[in-house]
Enzyme design. Sequence first.
Site, PDB file in Angstrom:
ATOM      1  CB  ALA A 196       3.891 -13.408   9.221  1.00 20.48           C
TER       2      ALA A 196
ATOM      3  NE  ARG B  44     -11.668  -9.864   9.050  1.00 16.87           N
ATOM      4  CZ  ARG B  44     -11.423  -8.978   7.916  1.00 16.87           C
ATOM      5  NH1 ARG B  44     -12.191  -8.503   6.880  1.00 16.87           N
ATOM      6  NH2 ARG B  44     -10.131  -8.178   7.987  1.00 16.87           N
TER       7      ARG B  44
ATOM      8  CE  LYS C 268      -4.190 -12.951   7.344  1.00 19.42           C
ATOM      9  NZ  LYS C 268      -5.017 -11.500   7.304  1.00 19.42           N
TER      10      LYS C 268
HETATM   11  C1  UD1 Z   1      -1.864  -1.903   4.008  1.00 17.25           C
HETATM   12  C2  UD1 Z   1      -1.013  -0.160   3.537  1.00 17.25           C
HETATM   13  C3  UD1 Z   1      -2.233   0.059   1.994  1.00 17.25           C
HETATM   14  C4  UD1 Z   1      -2.171  -1.342   1.541  1.00 17.25           C
HETATM   15  C5  UD1 Z   1      -2.134  -1.667   2.249  1.00 17.25           C
HETATM   16  C6  UD1 Z   1      -2.201  -3.477   1.532  1.00 17.25           C
HETATM   17  C7  UD1 Z   1       0.069   0.977   5.577  1.00 17.25           C
HETATM   18  C8  UD1 Z   1       0.080   1.659   6.414  1.00 17.25           C
HETATM   19  N1  UD1 Z   1      -1.024   1.115   4.874  1.00 17.25           N
HETATM   20  O1  UD1 Z   1      -2.953  -1.367   5.285  1.00 17.25           O
HETATM   21  O2  UD1 Z   1      -1.262   0.904   2.098  1.00 17.25           O
HETATM   22  O3  UD1 Z   1      -3.042  -0.635   0.635  1.00 17.25           O
HETATM   23  O4  UD1 Z   1      -1.483  -2.296   3.548  1.00 17.25           O
HETATM   24  O5  UD1 Z   1      -2.924  -4.344   1.575  1.00 17.25           O
HETATM   25  O6  UD1 Z   1       0.811  -0.036   5.310  1.00 17.25           O
HETATM   26  N2  UD1 Z   1       1.142  -6.264  10.503  1.00 17.25           N
HETATM   27  C9  UD1 Z   1       1.790  -6.516  11.203  1.00 17.25           C
HETATM   28  N3  UD1 Z   1       2.435  -5.890  12.343  1.00 17.25           N
HETATM   29  C10 UD1 Z   1       1.072  -3.921  12.677  1.00 17.25           C
HETATM   30  C11 UD1 Z   1       0.396  -3.761  11.429  1.00 17.25           C
HETATM   31  C12 UD1 Z   1      -0.338  -4.797  10.996  1.00 17.25           C
HETATM   32  O7  UD1 Z   1       2.977  -6.769  11.377  1.00 17.25           O
HETATM   33  O8  UD1 Z   1       1.483  -3.571  13.762  1.00 17.25           O
HETATM   34  C13 UD1 Z   1       0.962  -6.940   9.043  1.00 17.25           C
HETATM   35  C14 UD1 Z   1      -0.763  -7.495   8.583  1.00 17.25           C
HETATM   36  O9  UD1 Z   1      -0.467  -9.122   9.533  1.00 17.25           O
HETATM   37  C15 UD1 Z   1      -0.413  -7.280   7.596  1.00 17.25           C
HETATM   38  C16 UD1 Z   1      -0.266  -6.044   6.915  1.00 17.25           C
HETATM   39  O10 UD1 Z   1       1.316  -5.990   7.886  1.00 17.25           O
HETATM   40  O11 UD1 Z   1       0.114  -9.194   7.287  1.00 17.25           O
HETATM   41  C17 UD1 Z   1      -0.715  -4.998   6.647  1.00 17.25           C
HETATM   42  O12 UD1 Z   1      -1.998  -4.544   7.455  1.00 17.25           O
HETATM   43  P1  UD1 Z   1      -2.476  -4.459   7.814  1.00 17.25           P
HETATM   44  O13 UD1 Z   1      -2.939  -3.564   9.125  1.00 17.25           O
HETATM   45  O14 UD1 Z   1      -4.291  -5.215   7.465  1.00 17.25           O
HETATM   46  O15 UD1 Z   1      -2.662  -2.881   6.886  1.00 17.25           O
HETATM   47  P2  UD1 Z   1      -4.258  -2.331   6.387  1.00 17.25           P
HETATM   48  O16 UD1 Z   1      -4.871  -1.016   6.816  1.00 17.25           O
HETATM   49  O17 UD1 Z   1      -5.215  -3.205   5.349  1.00 17.25           O
END
Ligand code: UD1
Length: 453
Positions: free
Chosen positions: A12, A18, A25
């Site tokens: 989370a 955005r 969010k």
């Molecule tokens: C991620 C997946 C992708 C999948 C997609 C689905 C990975 C590498 N990729 O991509 O395969 O299809 O979700 O929506 O896992 N978050 C953290 N800390 C971080 C990075 C992310 O808490 O350092 C959380 C974000 O808040 C979010 C989730 O993890 O809730 C996904 O992160 P996001 O950066 O949106 O990943 P995607 O590139 O969308």
Amino acid sequence: MTSRTCLSVILAAGEGTRMKSAMPKVLHPVAGLPMVAHVVKAAEASGADAIALVVGHGADAMRKAAEKLAPEADIFVQEKRLGTAHAVLAARAAIARGHDDILVMYGDTPLIDADVLLTAREKLANGAAVVVIGFRTDRPTGYGRLIEKDGKLAAIREEKDCTDEERRITYCNSGIMAMAGNHALALLDAVGNANAKGEYYLTDIVEIARAKGLDVVATEASFENALGINNRAELAAAEAIWQARRRRAAMLDGVTLIAPETVFFSYDTEIGPDTLVEPNVVFGPGVKIGSNVTVRGFSHFEQADVADGCQVGPYARLRPGAKLQEDVHVGNFVEVKNTTVERGAKANHLAYLGDGRVGAGANIGAGTIFCNYDGYRKFFTDIGAGAFVGSNSSLVAPVAIGDRAYVASGSVITEDVPEDALAFGRARQKTIPGKGKELRERFADAAKNKRSG
Ligand code: UD1
Ligand code: CA
């Protein structure tokens, strides 16, 4: 299955700029409940007995909210946003406790389905080390692609790291992943960051597990499980899907909705069979409606309790603490707050019933107001069983009207009225014979003199 313990790790830490909001969010509500709480509920419904919430650095608002909406959850802070595997590892202490199943989900996917989580847990119970929930879409852009070899999941490739051919794959990673607890830390610790984004990708554990000869499976679920909310338009789209599901469930449970698309439920609305809901009704949080109730159009409810056989509205407003016992009638432009209306009582038109009790079978006339507030404190109005309050009466609280008492129309009642009494709280009527005619002539003369003068 039920004997297996389960930790749910919910990411989370999303910044959510955005949303253009001062609020994190994942705290924005769908059906009156913060989206992250929907995810927590789904985890619990799938049998998770521990929840780890991973929040971003400095997310004090998030921490405070989490203490309220998921008091049993452990909260971990991911100080730097270095990728999804790194985020999961922020909860290392919880993972190290040795749960059988580890479920990873995102806090911004409110439509996640507990059944899908259960399916993933079943596959772990059957020996899988990693289970990935996939979905199919014609518009896979931005999602990680599920790369299968010989019918088995071989890898997940992020969009930016895909070859042109891989980019054409329409089977995508929802983001929901399940890991066997005894392998989880070894898999996560083996993740590196040599990729296009320089992030620690959770998705890399697929290849890592395969290389170790562990069993890795993908299972398909509907797109909604992956529906992440990034802006308020997507929030509204998720709300629409949620409402459509809830309306259908209500109808299949025996509730008649004449125009279902105009009725809005909350996450916790309870509503009994053979209840009829007319168009344009809003059920806010904390509402319980019995069976055989008629809810007429344009009524609004919030933390209210309506027993079987009541008739409410049109245009009624039931606010927190409104309790209608069986067969009560509350009609148009009646507002009820923190008041119990006992069995069979009626307030059919234009009234404010705040901080009180209306006894069984009492009748509240049009325009009755419980004057409950002096600008500083709230006071109680007690109406006895079978009492009759005449129209346009102001009951100045604290005040009690006895059983079967009458209050004359237009009264301002400031003192208690004993049972069976009649109370007048207004000037007596005076009637002067012929005086009307005399007035009319005088006014007509005055008007004539003005015109000729
Ligand atoms: C991620 C997946 C992708 C999948 C997609 C689905 C990975 C590498 N990729 O991509 O395969 O299809 O979700 O929506 O896992 N978050 C953290 N800390 C971080 C990075 C992310 O808490 O350092 C959380 C974000 O808040 C979010 C989730 O993890 O809730 C996904 O992160 P996001 O950066 O949106 O990943 P995607 O590139 O969308
Ligand atoms: Ca995303």
